[in-house]
Write an enzyme that holds these catalytic residues in place. Structure first.
Site, PDB file in Angstrom:
ATOM      1  CG  MET A   1      -2.018  -1.075   1.109  1.00 23.08           C
ATOM      2  SD  MET A   1      -3.554  -0.686   1.992  1.00 23.08           S
ATOM      3  CE  MET A   1      -2.952  -0.428   3.652  1.00 23.08           C
TER       4      MET A   1
ATOM      5  CB  ALA B   1       3.759   4.583   3.359  1.00 22.31           C
ATOM      6  CG  LEU B   2       7.263   1.459  -0.858  1.00 23.04           C
ATOM      7  CD1 LEU B   2       8.030   1.203  -2.148  1.00 23.04           C
ATOM      8  CD2 LEU B   2       6.343   0.285  -0.537  1.00 23.04           C
ATOM      9  CG  HIS B   3       8.728   0.214   6.010  1.00 19.79           C
ATOM     10  ND1 HIS B   3       9.011  -1.136   6.077  1.00 19.79           N
ATOM     11  CD2 HIS B   3       7.403   0.320   6.282  1.00 19.79           C
ATOM     12  CE1 HIS B   3       7.924  -1.811   6.399  1.00 19.79           C
ATOM     13  NE2 HIS B   3       6.932  -0.958   6.512  1.00 19.79           N
TER      14      HIS B   3
ATOM     15  CG  HIS C   1       7.092  -2.054   2.057  1.00 21.30           C
ATOM     16  ND1 HIS C   1       7.012  -0.972   2.899  1.00 21.30           N
ATOM     17  CD2 HIS C   1       5.870  -2.646   2.065  1.00 21.30           C
ATOM     18  CE1 HIS C   1       5.791  -0.898   3.390  1.00 21.30           C
ATOM     19  NE2 HIS C   1       5.072  -1.898   2.907  1.00 21.30           N
TER      20      HIS C   1
ATOM     21  CB  VAL D   1      12.263  -5.982   8.289  1.00 23.18           C
ATOM     22  CG1 VAL D   1      13.469  -5.058   8.463  1.00 23.18           C
ATOM     23  CG2 VAL D   1      12.496  -6.941   7.120  1.00 23.18           C
TER      24      VAL D   1
END
Length: 288
Positions: free
Chosen positions: A30, A32-34, A37, A180
């Site tokens: 969805m 809002a990558l971190h 991801h 993670v």
């Protein structure tokens, strides 16, 4: 990296991969990558010739009082991160493309969807199953990867794939990638950015309290006592509410009183400020 915003563009791009005899991995997100991801992306690259990532904030999995409007959207930044990771195809439809006018269908998965987050977020997993089913039909990946932080979501998607005889991906090709975590143990989540500095410090109590509860259960203490202590620690640390803290069979998600021969998970959801955090960890049978 090619970006598709319309379904026909997506299908043309995937068809080109197939015509070249290449395999395709899908990482649904969805946005809002971190780093969590990106870990999925790297795992996908190790398993297929081409990697497709979807970014779609799915309205059907949000309840009426949840954070759909506030959910972070940063497509340009996310796209740059994916390109840097060597992603081949970004599928980024809008709501009208995913749910065209007159859309009237849904997928509902009984059993694994009904407890834990399913009980506290009615309708949530119907929205998840429906959108993921559509993503699978749109991309037809050989393999799809999801984070184990959303353990119940992973169970729902695998059940859906088995029940509906999906072949691309087959249920066995729906892979979970270990959670993670930040340096203090908190599971990475797009929602962590909602936390104030004080809330963020208190949030680290969640993985610590879970680890303590697991140690007690694995030492042979009754699970109920360990779970009560876990809830008390969270409330004392500043969490306002514990939605659930339970021990479950890892596959069926049926609540259990103690870990046995089958894999088990400790499942927790708790709220701090306006943010709901979820986590889960493996639990081994008591040592003898």
């Amino acid at each position: 990296m090619q970006t598709a915003r319309e379904l026909d563009v997506l299908r043309t791009a995937v068809a080109a991969f197939r015509d070249a005899g290449e395999t395709v991995a899908l990482v649904p997100t969805m946005g809002a990558l971190h780093e969590g991801h990106l870990t999925l992306v790297r795992a996908a690259k190790a398993r297929a010739d081409r990697v497709a990532v979807s970014i779609f904030v799915n309205p059907t999995q949000f309840g009426p009082n949840e954070d759909l409007a506030a959910y972070p959207r940063q497509l340009a930044e996310d796209s740059a991160m994916l390109e840097a990771e060597g992603v081949d195809l970004l599928w980024a439809p809008d709501a009208g493309e995913m749910y065209p006018e007159g859309f009237a269908s849904a997928i509902s998965v009984a059993g694994v969807s009904e407890g834990f987050c399913g009980a506290s977020r009615p309708g949530h997993f119907d929205g998840v199953a429906t959108v993921v089913g559509k993503l699978f039909n749109q991309v037809r990946p050989d393999v799809a990867l999801f984070g184990e932080k959303d353990w119940q979501q992973l169970a729902v998607i695998r059940r859906m794939a088995r029940d509906l005889d999906l072949m691309q991906p087959h249920a066995d090709a729906i892979l979970g990638v270990p959670t993670v975590r930040e340096a203090d143990g908190l599971a990475m989540s797009s929602r962590n950015r909602y936390l104030s500095s004080d809330q963020r410090a208190a949030a680290a109590t969640l993985p610590r309290a879970m680890g303590e509860a697991i140690a007690r259960i694995e030492a042979g203490e009754p699970a109920r006592a360990a779970l009560v202590a876990l809830e008390e620690k969270l409330l004392a640390a500043g969490f306002g509410q514990v939605d659930y803290a339970g021990l479950a069979d890892a596959a069926s998600l049926e609540p259990i009183d103690a870990p046995g021969e089958r894999p088990a998970r400790l499942m927790v959801a708790a709220r701090i400020g306006g943010t709901r955090l979820i986590d889960n960890m493996a639990v081994e049978p008591p040592r003898r």
